[in-house]
Design a protein around this motif. Structure first.
Motif, PDB file in Angstrom:
ATOM      1  N   MET B  42       0.826  -1.195   0.000  1.00 59.78           N
ATOM      2  CA  MET B  42       0.000   0.000   0.000  1.00 59.78           C
ATOM      3  C   MET B  42       0.867   1.254   0.000  1.00 59.78           C
ATOM      4  SD  MET B  42      -3.451  -0.301   0.800  1.00 59.78           S
ATOM      5  CE  MET B  42      -3.947  -0.865   2.416  1.00 59.78           C
ATOM      6  N   LYS B  43       0.488   2.216  -0.822  1.00 56.10           N
ATOM      7  CA  LYS B  43       1.102   3.546  -0.701  1.00 56.10           C
ATOM      8  C   LYS B  43       0.232   4.310   0.284  1.00 56.10           C
ATOM      9  CE  LYS B  43       2.675   7.476  -3.422  1.00 56.10           C
ATOM     10  NZ  LYS B  43       2.032   8.577  -2.698  1.00 56.10           N
ATOM     11  N   LEU B  44       0.812   4.622   1.432  1.00 55.08           N
ATOM     12  CA  LEU B  44      -0.012   5.161   2.508  1.00 55.08           C
ATOM     13  C   LEU B  44      -0.246   6.652   2.327  1.00 55.08           C
ATOM     14  CD1 LEU B  44       1.845   3.137   5.170  1.00 55.08           C
ATOM     15  CD2 LEU B  44      -0.502   2.761   4.479  1.00 55.08           C
ATOM     16  N   ALA B  45      -1.387   7.077   2.840  1.00 50.12           N
ATOM     17  CA  ALA B  45      -1.749   8.486   2.707  1.00 50.12           C
ATOM     18  C   ALA B  45      -0.777   9.339   3.517  1.00 50.12           C
ATOM     19  CB  ALA B  45      -3.169   8.687   3.204  1.00 50.12           C
ATOM     20  N   PRO B  46      -0.646  10.611   3.158  1.00 54.85           N
ATOM     21  CA  PRO B  46       0.304  11.459   3.882  1.00 54.85           C
ATOM     22  C   PRO B  46      -0.020  11.594   5.364  1.00 54.85           C
ATOM     23  CG  PRO B  46      -0.652  12.637   2.011  1.00 54.85           C
ATOM     24  CD  PRO B  46      -1.284  11.312   2.034  1.00 54.85           C
ATOM     25  N   ASN B  47      -1.302  11.396   5.725  1.00 56.62           N
ATOM     26  CA  ASN B  47      -1.623  11.539   7.144  1.00 56.62           C
ATOM     27  C   ASN B  47      -1.549  10.212   7.898  1.00 56.62           C
ATOM     28  OD1 ASN B  47      -3.877  10.242   6.229  1.00 56.62           O
ATOM     29  ND2 ASN B  47      -5.343  11.551   7.262  1.00 56.62           N
ATOM     30  N   TYR B  48      -1.011   9.193   7.271  1.00 55.75           N
ATOM     31  CA  TYR B  48      -0.931   7.902   7.953  1.00 55.75           C
ATOM     32  C   TYR B  48       0.045   7.986   9.119  1.00 55.75           C
ATOM     33  CZ  TYR B  48      -0.885   2.955   8.705  1.00 55.75           C
ATOM     34  OH  TYR B  48      -1.025   1.729   9.287  1.00 55.75           O
ATOM     35  N   ARG B  49      -0.291   7.290  10.201  1.00 48.03           N
ATOM     36  CA  ARG B  49       0.565   7.342  11.379  1.00 48.03           C
ATOM     37  C   ARG B  49       1.521   6.166  11.375  1.00 48.03           C
ATOM     38  NH1 ARG B  49      -4.697   8.181  14.746  1.00 48.03           N
ATOM     39  NH2 ARG B  49      -3.637   7.203  16.457  1.00 48.03           N
ATOM     40  N   GLY B  50       2.694   6.372  10.793  1.00 50.28           N
ATOM     41  CA  GLY B  50       3.685   5.302  10.750  1.00 50.28           C
ATOM     42  C   GLY B  50       4.877   5.631  11.630  1.00 50.28           C
ATOM     43  N   PHE B  51       6.016   5.039  11.311  1.00 47.68           N
ATOM     44  CA  PHE B  51       7.245   5.345  12.038  1.00 47.68           C
ATOM     45  C   PHE B  51       7.580   6.830  11.855  1.00 47.68           C
ATOM     46  CE2 PHE B  51       7.416   0.877  11.874  1.00 47.68           C
ATOM     47  CZ  PHE B  51       8.280   0.466  12.856  1.00 47.68           C
ATOM     48  N   PHE B  52       8.275   7.371  12.813  1.00 47.17           N
ATOM     49  CA  PHE B  52       8.556   8.805  12.713  1.00 47.17           C
ATOM     50  C   PHE B  52       9.893   9.094  13.375  1.00 47.17           C
ATOM     51  CE2 PHE B  52       6.057   7.820  16.392  1.00 47.17           C
ATOM     52  CZ  PHE B  52       6.762   8.428  17.414  1.00 47.17           C
ATOM     53  N   THR B  53      10.383  10.264  13.127  1.00 43.11           N
ATOM     54  CA  THR B  53      11.632  10.654  13.762  1.00 43.11           C
ATOM     55  C   THR B  53      11.509  12.106  14.203  1.00 43.11           C
ATOM     56  OG1 THR B  53      14.008  10.815  13.483  1.00 43.11           O
ATOM     57  CG2 THR B  53      12.682  11.297  11.553  1.00 43.11           C
ATOM     58  N   VAL B  54      12.589  12.636  14.745  1.00 42.82           N
ATOM     59  CA  VAL B  54      12.524  13.994  15.258  1.00 42.82           C
ATOM     60  C   VAL B  54      13.551  14.838  14.506  1.00 42.82           C
ATOM     61  CG1 VAL B  54      14.179  13.665  17.126  1.00 42.82           C
ATOM     62  CG2 VAL B  54      12.344  15.324  17.394  1.00 42.82           C
ATOM     63  N   ASP B  55      13.210  16.090  14.313  1.00 38.84           N
ATOM     64  CA  ASP B  55      14.136  17.009  13.663  1.00 38.84           C
ATOM     65  C   ASP B  55      15.087  17.552  14.723  1.00 38.84           C
ATOM     66  OD1 ASP B  55      15.392  19.141  12.506  1.00 38.84           O
ATOM     67  OD2 ASP B  55      13.673  19.677  11.251  1.00 38.84           O
ATOM     68  N   ASP B  56      16.320  17.090  14.629  1.00 37.08           N
ATOM     69  CA  ASP B  56      17.298  17.390  15.673  1.00 37.08           C
ATOM     70  C   ASP B  56      17.468  18.890  15.879  1.00 37.08           C
ATOM     71  OD1 ASP B  56      19.375  16.525  17.485  1.00 37.08           O
ATOM     72  OD2 ASP B  56      20.755  17.409  16.025  1.00 37.08           O
ATOM     73  N   LYS B  57      17.381  19.645  14.777  1.00 34.23           N
ATOM     74  CA  LYS B  57      17.633  21.088  14.909  1.00 34.23           C
ATOM     75  C   LYS B  57      16.432  21.824  15.473  1.00 34.23           C
ATOM     76  CE  LYS B  57      21.251  22.021  11.645  1.00 34.23           C
ATOM     77  NZ  LYS B  57      21.579  22.543  10.328  1.00 34.23           N
ATOM     78  N   LYS B  58      15.232  21.310  15.196  1.00 36.11           N
ATOM     79  CA  LYS B  58      14.034  22.005  15.673  1.00 36.11           C
ATOM     80  C   LYS B  58      13.806  21.771  17.163  1.00 36.11           C
ATOM     81  CE  LYS B  58      10.487  22.601  12.107  1.00 36.11           C
ATOM     82  NZ  LYS B  58       9.228  21.966  11.685  1.00 36.11           N
ATOM     83  N   CYS B  59      14.040  20.536  17.583  1.00 36.53           N
ATOM     84  CA  CYS B  59      13.698  20.152  18.960  1.00 36.53           C
ATOM     85  C   CYS B  59      14.420  21.043  19.957  1.00 36.53           C
ATOM     86  CB  CYS B  59      14.073  18.692  19.174  1.00 36.53           C
ATOM     87  SG  CYS B  59      13.881  18.148  20.871  1.00 36.53           S
ATOM     88  N   ILE B  60      13.694  21.409  21.015  1.00 39.00           N
ATOM     89  CA  ILE B  60      14.302  22.270  22.018  1.00 39.00           C
ATOM     90  C   ILE B  60      14.532  21.514  23.333  1.00 39.00           C
ATOM     91  CG2 ILE B  60      13.470  24.461  21.102  1.00 39.00           C
ATOM     92  CD1 ILE B  60      11.094  24.216  23.044  1.00 39.00           C
ATOM     93  N   GLY B  61      14.256  20.224  23.314  1.00 40.76           N
ATOM     94  CA  GLY B  61      14.535  19.413  24.490  1.00 40.76           C
ATOM     95  C   GLY B  61      13.646  19.692  25.678  1.00 40.76           C
TER      96      GLY B  61
END
Ligand code: SF4
Ligand code: SF4
Lengths: 405, 184
Positions: B42-61
């Motif tokens: 399946m090609k999943l929709a853009p709003n599908y909740r799959g694996f994810f990661t964090v943007d190292d530069k955006k995160c403020i901890g």
């Protein structure tokens, strides 16, 4: 057959039978030979059932306890997990109880979206029940069909929420995602497909003489008995009581929606089979109305929206995704108590929530429809043949994890 | 009672014939909606909740995601901010050059995939919207330790394990309920 005779604990091997007792003990389950995760202790006189004792608790997961030891927001995934075919209703019931304590009123569009998700969920839940009943009667065709036909509806939920089953769609103040583009068209085709399918379901299942022969006049519960046993949901309506929480105390968008509460007259297994099909038809009608009449506006209450920071507001404008204010993490509702009642697929869910100003709930009591329908099961099978047991048990659509919590 | 019996008798022949005919119809023309995984996927929709990661530069901890996570899948690990804005592992006992500014300490989230339930609460609570979705949902690991990636491992979005398969999207269909069409 004397129903008041003394009951011996048949769980002990080699228990002593009273002299002259010609009944034998028969255990069904708990390792899922069609019993679900429970043990059905029966006593048989020949092949007539003289006593049924449902031994439950095999899938007890301390869910209530877990949810009382976490922040309020974390209970949302927990309540969903007790009734996986029917997650939206559990989620909705909890959020309704919480909103009463927090004094938040969701906007009309959110109410409609909640009802939309709930009705799609009701259809999947009923199809699940139909499928399980099918396999109980040995009809693997209906089992495959019903589970297959859940798929288009689960696909709709996936489109709406991004997850198939555990949607976690409803949060205090509204819903988390706006309806995506193209949803209406997709939903309409899915509904049409389901309507066309009813003919096939009638031919193979509901009007099939083999099914009729096995279910008509089996497991009869008349109106008064159903009321006195505290039966809820479709099983109650199959016995001729048109009680539905959506009508009796409307929540979400149901007070604006025009629909009927189907009911049957005989209260036998066959009626319990038909009522689920009728309710799917009503749900289709409700979904059409919702899609037509859905008001415009925000999907989250202003009191929540105003707490979002500028980044979150921008996300909401761009993606129509509601982010959580920090308040969701630090909720400390003042001491109060509330209840919520929601008509789920299998009947009325009742949630009682008590807070005492702490960051965890003080008490969160769940009464689930399957648990209430259990009382019924011990009563209804007595006097029928062993071969009727699957036809009775399957028809009440009992879901063990929901009862055991 | 009598009506019911009558109805049944009348229906017996006709009902059986109908059931058989319908069964036959689907024998000749099956309405399967099975997805031929992994040949197709399946090609999943853009709003599908799959694996994810964090943007190292955006995160403020800020640890909000750790606090909201229902199954406690997120661990905050200590990091230090490098001059380029990315974070580096904390070096135990690293000698500070004389006069240099001490590195700014911060924290970053790592998700234990064995615990995560993909509720995306962490996504929504994050004040800077630092999480990044992937459209991958079908990953399995060989051993327990792999479910708990290191921070560097977590930053890489997982690769689609069935990349080579034919990508399809579900479409509602009047005959089958769902038909899988090649993804646009
Ligand atoms: S998706 Fe849910 S379970 Fe997974 S890390 Fe985020 S908050 Fe935790
Ligand atoms: S909530 Fe966002 S900013 Fe805060 S620690 Fe988690 S990822 Fe970083």
């Amino acid at each position: 057959m004397n129903l008041n005779e003394k009951v011996y604990d048949i769980s002990e091997a080699g228990s002593i039978e009273p002299e002259g007792d010609r009944t034998i003990a028969l255990q069904i389950g708990p390792s899922h030979p069609g019993s679900g995760h429970m043990r059905i202790k029966t006593r048989m006189d020949g092949d007539i059932i003289t006593k049924v004792d449902a031994d439950i608790g095999f899938v007890h997961r301390t869910s209530e306890w877990l949810s009382e030891r976490r922040q309020f927001i974390k209970a949302i995934p927990i309540v969903e997990r007790i009734m996986l075919p029917d997650t939206v209703h559990a989620n909705l019931a909890y959020v309704l109880a919480l909103e009463k304590i927090l004094n938040i009123e969701p906007p009309p569009r959110a109410q409609y979206l909640r009802s939309l998700a709930a009705e799609i969920n009701r259809i999947t839940s009923h199809l699940y029940g139909i499928g399980i009943f099918g396999i109980f009667l040995g009809s693997s065709t209906v089992y495959m069909w019903a589970f297959g036909d859940r798929e288009p509806f689960i696909d709709l939920m996936e489109m709406l929420t991004g997850a198939r089953i555990t949607n976690s769609y409803i949060v205090p103040g509204g819903v988390r995602w706006e309806m995506p583009k193209g949803f209406k068209e997709k939903a309409e085709s899915t509904l049409q497909y389901m309507e066309n399918r009813f003919n096939d379901y009638n031919d193979i299942w509901a009007k099939n003489p083999v099914v009729e022969a096995r279910t008509v006049n089996v497991g009869v519960v008349d109106r008064n008995r159903a009321i006195s046993l505290g039966v809820v949901g479709p099983n109650l309506r199959a016995s001729g009581v048109d009680y539905d929480t959506r009508k009796a105390s409307p929540y979400a968008a149901y007070k604006d929606i025009d629909f009927e509460v189907p009911k049957m007259n005989h209260g036998d297994s066959y009626d319990r089979l038909l009522i689920r099909i009728e309710e799917i038809k009503q749900s289709i009608r409700i979904i059409r109305q919702i899609l037509k009449d859905m008001p415009e506006g925000k999907i989250i209450a202003d009191s929540i929206y105003s707490q979002l920071n500028p980044v979150m507001k921008k996300v909401f404008e761009q993606e129509q995704r509601v982010m959580f204010p920090a308040f969701f993490n630090q909720m400390r509702p003042a001491a109060a108590e509330s209840i919520a009642r929601v008509e789920a697929g299998r009947g009325e869910i009742f949630f009682y929530l008590k807070t005492n100003g702490d960051k965890y709930p003080y008490r969160f009591r769940w009464v689930t429809p399957s648990f209430r329908n259990l009382a019924y099961f011990s009563d209804v099978a007595v006097g029928y043949r062993l071969a009727d047991l699957p036809a009775i048990y399957g028809s009440i659509d009992y879901f063990p994890p929901e009862a055991d919590r | 009672m009598k009506d019911k019996e009558k109805r049944k008798l009348r229906g017996d022949v006709e009902g059986n014939a109908r059931a058989l005919a319908t069964g036959f119809k689907y024998l000749v023309e099956p309405n399967r909606m099975t997805l031929d995984y992994p040949v197709e996927s399946m090609k999943l929709a853009p709003n599908y909740r799959g694996f994810f990661t964090v943007d190292d530069k955006k995160c403020i901890g800020c640890s909000m995601c750790e606090m909201v996570c229902p199954p406690e899948a997120i661990t905050m690990i200590p990091r230090v901010v490098s001059p380029t804005g990315e974070t580096l592992p904390v070096q135990e006992g690293a000698s500070q050059e004389a006069g240099a500014k001490p590195a700014k300490k911060t924290k970053r989230p790592v998700v234990n995939w064995g615990r995560c339930i993909y509720c995306y609460f962490c996504f929504d609570i994050c004040p800077v919207d630092a999480f990044v979705r992937s459209n991958v949902h079908d990953l399995a690991y060989y051993n327990d330790a792999d479910y708990r990636p290191s921070y560097e491992g977590y930053l890489k979005l997982p690769e689609d394990p069935v990349k080579k398969s034919k990508k399809v999207v579900p479409r509602p269909d009047m005959k089958r309920g769902i038909k899988y069409e090649p993804a646009p």
